[in-house]
Design a protein around this motif. Sequence first.
Motif, mmCIF file in Angstrom:
data_model
loop_
_atom_site.group_PDB
_atom_site.id
_atom_site.type_symbol
_atom_site.label_atom_id
_atom_site.label_comp_id
_atom_site.label_asym_id
_atom_site.label_seq_id
_atom_site.Cartn_x
_atom_site.Cartn_y
_atom_site.Cartn_z
ATOM 1 N N LYS A 32 26.341 60.162 -80.894
ATOM 2 C CA LYS A 32 25.592 59.043 -80.330
ATOM 3 C C LYS A 32 26.054 58.726 -78.912
ATOM 4 N N SER A 33 25.080 58.588 -78.023
ATOM 5 C CA SER A 33 25.331 58.163 -76.647
ATOM 6 C C SER A 33 24.434 56.955 -76.381
ATOM 7 N N THR A 34 25.030 55.843 -76.000
ATOM 8 C CA THR A 34 24.289 54.584 -75.869
ATOM 9 C C THR A 34 23.831 54.364 -74.430
ATOM 10 N N ALA A 35 22.526 54.135 -74.274
ATOM 11 C CA ALA A 35 21.958 53.775 -72.972
ATOM 12 C C ALA A 35 21.722 52.268 -72.944
ATOM 13 N N PHE A 36 21.705 51.701 -71.746
ATOM 14 C CA PHE A 36 21.567 50.258 -71.598
ATOM 15 C C PHE A 36 20.411 49.921 -70.665
ATOM 16 N N SER A 37 19.934 48.686 -70.780
ATOM 17 C CA SER A 37 18.765 48.264 -70.004
ATOM 18 C C SER A 37 19.092 48.033 -68.536
ATOM 19 N N LEU A 38 20.342 47.694 -68.226
ATOM 20 C CA LEU A 38 20.694 47.444 -66.827
ATOM 21 C C LEU A 38 21.209 48.739 -66.177
ATOM 22 N N PRO A 39 21.147 48.851 -64.852
ATOM 23 C CA PRO A 39 21.625 50.066 -64.182
ATOM 24 C C PRO A 39 23.121 50.275 -64.375
ATOM 25 N N VAL A 40 23.490 51.478 -64.781
ATOM 26 C CA VAL A 40 24.889 51.855 -64.971
ATOM 27 C C VAL A 40 25.164 53.105 -64.131
ATOM 28 N N ILE A 41 26.113 52.994 -63.212
ATOM 29 C CA ILE A 41 26.496 54.113 -62.349
ATOM 30 C C ILE A 41 27.899 54.558 -62.743
ATOM 31 N N ALA A 42 28.040 55.819 -63.081
ATOM 32 C CA ALA A 42 29.342 56.383 -63.434
ATOM 33 C C ALA A 42 29.862 57.222 -62.275
ATOM 34 N N VAL A 43 31.091 56.969 -61.884
ATOM 35 C CA VAL A 43 31.758 57.763 -60.854
ATOM 36 C C VAL A 43 32.867 58.547 -61.529
ATOM 37 N N GLY A 44 32.876 59.854 -61.341
ATOM 38 C CA GLY A 44 33.896 60.662 -61.999
ATOM 39 C C GLY A 44 34.010 62.033 -61.392
ATOM 40 N N ASN A 45 34.666 62.917 -62.106
ATOM 41 C CA ASN A 45 34.872 64.276 -61.628
ATOM 42 C C ASN A 45 35.043 65.207 -62.816
ATOM 43 N N LYS A 148 25.612 56.498 -71.980
ATOM 44 C CA LYS A 148 24.688 57.324 -71.203
ATOM 45 C C LYS A 148 24.354 56.561 -69.927
ATOM 46 N N ALA A 149 25.094 56.848 -68.876
ATOM 47 C CA ALA A 149 24.855 56.168 -67.597
ATOM 48 C C ALA A 149 23.508 56.604 -67.035
ATOM 49 N N GLY A 150 22.937 55.735 -66.220
ATOM 50 C CA GLY A 150 21.664 56.087 -65.595
ATOM 51 C C GLY A 150 21.829 56.948 -64.368
ATOM 52 N N PHE A 151 23.057 56.929 -63.785
ATOM 53 C CA PHE A 151 23.290 57.667 -62.543
ATOM 54 C C PHE A 151 24.744 58.114 -62.523
ATOM 55 N N TYR A 152 24.971 59.403 -62.232
ATOM 56 C CA TYR A 152 26.319 59.962 -62.182
ATOM 57 C C TYR A 152 26.631 60.450 -60.769
ATOM 58 N N VAL A 153 27.706 59.912 -60.198
ATOM 59 C CA VAL A 153 28.236 60.389 -58.915
ATOM 60 C C VAL A 153 29.455 61.245 -59.232
ATOM 61 N N MET A 154 29.342 62.545 -59.020
ATOM 62 C CA MET A 154 30.454 63.450 -59.304
ATOM 63 C C MET A 154 31.191 63.791 -58.017
ATOM 64 N N GLN A 330 20.289 55.523 -49.936
ATOM 65 C CA GLN A 330 18.921 55.422 -50.436
ATOM 66 C C GLN A 330 18.800 55.985 -51.842
ATOM 67 N N GLN A 331 19.537 57.057 -52.136
ATOM 68 C CA GLN A 331 19.486 57.608 -53.486
ATOM 69 C C GLN A 331 20.033 56.603 -54.502
ATOM 70 N N ILE A 332 21.128 55.938 -54.145
ATOM 71 C CA ILE A 332 21.697 54.920 -55.030
ATOM 72 C C ILE A 332 20.742 53.740 -55.175
ATOM 73 N N LEU A 333 20.229 53.253 -54.065
ATOM 74 C CA LEU A 333 19.376 52.064 -54.101
ATOM 75 C C LEU A 333 18.052 52.323 -54.802
ATOM 76 N N ARG A 334 17.514 53.534 -54.692
ATOM 77 C CA ARG A 334 16.274 53.856 -55.409
ATOM 78 C C ARG A 334 16.484 53.818 -56.918
ATOM 79 N N TYR A 335 17.692 54.181 -57.350
ATOM 80 C CA TYR A 335 17.979 54.084 -58.788
ATOM 81 C C TYR A 335 18.145 52.621 -59.211
ATOM 82 N N VAL A 336 18.909 51.861 -58.424
ATOM 83 C CA VAL A 336 19.207 50.480 -58.803
ATOM 84 C C VAL A 336 18.001 49.573 -58.625
ATOM 85 N N MET A 337 17.264 49.786 -57.531
ATOM 86 C CA MET A 337 16.087 48.950 -57.210
ATOM 87 C C MET A 337 14.913 49.865 -56.958
ATOM 88 N N PRO A 338 14.238 50.361 -57.997
ATOM 89 C CA PRO A 338 13.192 51.372 -57.837
ATOM 90 C C PRO A 338 12.036 50.937 -56.944
#
Length: 340
Positions: A32-45, A148-154, A330-338
């Motif tokens: 199970k991977s849980t997604a959420f209604s609000l924007p979630v950005i994961a930063v990792g490597n 399950k983040a909505g956006f991943y910055v690797m 712009q890529q980040i903002l388009r995800y957060v504020m479509p």
Amino acid sequence: MKTIRRVLYPFSLLYAAVTGVRNFFYDKGIFKSTAFSLPVIAVGNLSVGGTGKTPQIEYLIRLLSNHNLKLATISRGYKRKTKGMVVATPMHTAADLGDEPFQFYSKFKDLTVIANGNRVEAIQYLLEQPKCPDVVLLDDAMQHRKVKAGFYVMLTAYQDFFYSDLVLPAGNLRESKCGAKRANCIVVTKCPSDLTNIEAERIKNRIKKYAPQIPVYFSAIAYYTYIYNQKDQQLLSDLKADYVLLAGIAKPEPFFKHLKKENTLLLRYPDHHNFTTQDIEDIKQKASGKLIITTEKDYVRLVGKIPQNQLYYLPIQATFLFDESEAFNQQILRYVMPSI
């Protein structure tokens, strides 16, 4: 080193197989991977430490705060002395939260900071609050697939590229290189400021073998011109050369190189080191009253243990090369504020 890698390589194949099966189960919905209604950005490597996650998260905090968004960060709080979920308050210390979450909390007064290895629990807590954040930033969460983040910055560090590495224990990768495909963008961090377009294209081509459709950006570390403590700041160019440099981070060489003068005393400690009473006494003795300059991460663990007028830190920021900040923003903002 090559001999050691050859010996460990069979174990790396086993580690890669285990993590590969785990990722397959998450991809297929068996785990199970849980997604959420609000924007979630994961930063990792994909690798173990030292890729510059903290300045990258701070970059995102500044970017999103400038658009009047209410933010929260969730970190595991590595090596903290507390258990379970801790929501940062003025009563907490770096020992309670971990050095990185405490650094975030100290710098950004409108930020909600949570230390909790269970990111699902932490996000659910935030959703139940009267003033729920607009965006959640997950620190070091590329492999934390329960969310399950909505956006991943690797992130991948320059000269320590994931595509040239091996999986643990022969190398430093936490999973196979194909994990890069989960990213929404890849940032090559800690680049030299004079990186050429030709070299950047070569790196992009290597990355695209594993993540062919993912945008790739290049960033460098920008050092401040002042050093700071709680009450004072000093211009670096005004300092006498007779000071001590102290670092307890994964890869301190750039910090030392930036500040080191002839005969500068360098004090090295392991990443996220918890400074003991004996450590502090040793530092004071070796410094012998000289100014001590440390990293911001180390400062939050040392403040109050070394005389205030003796201890300073040098802040850093992530900065994008080749005028790429606008494209990244712009890529980040388009995800957060479509709607923008």
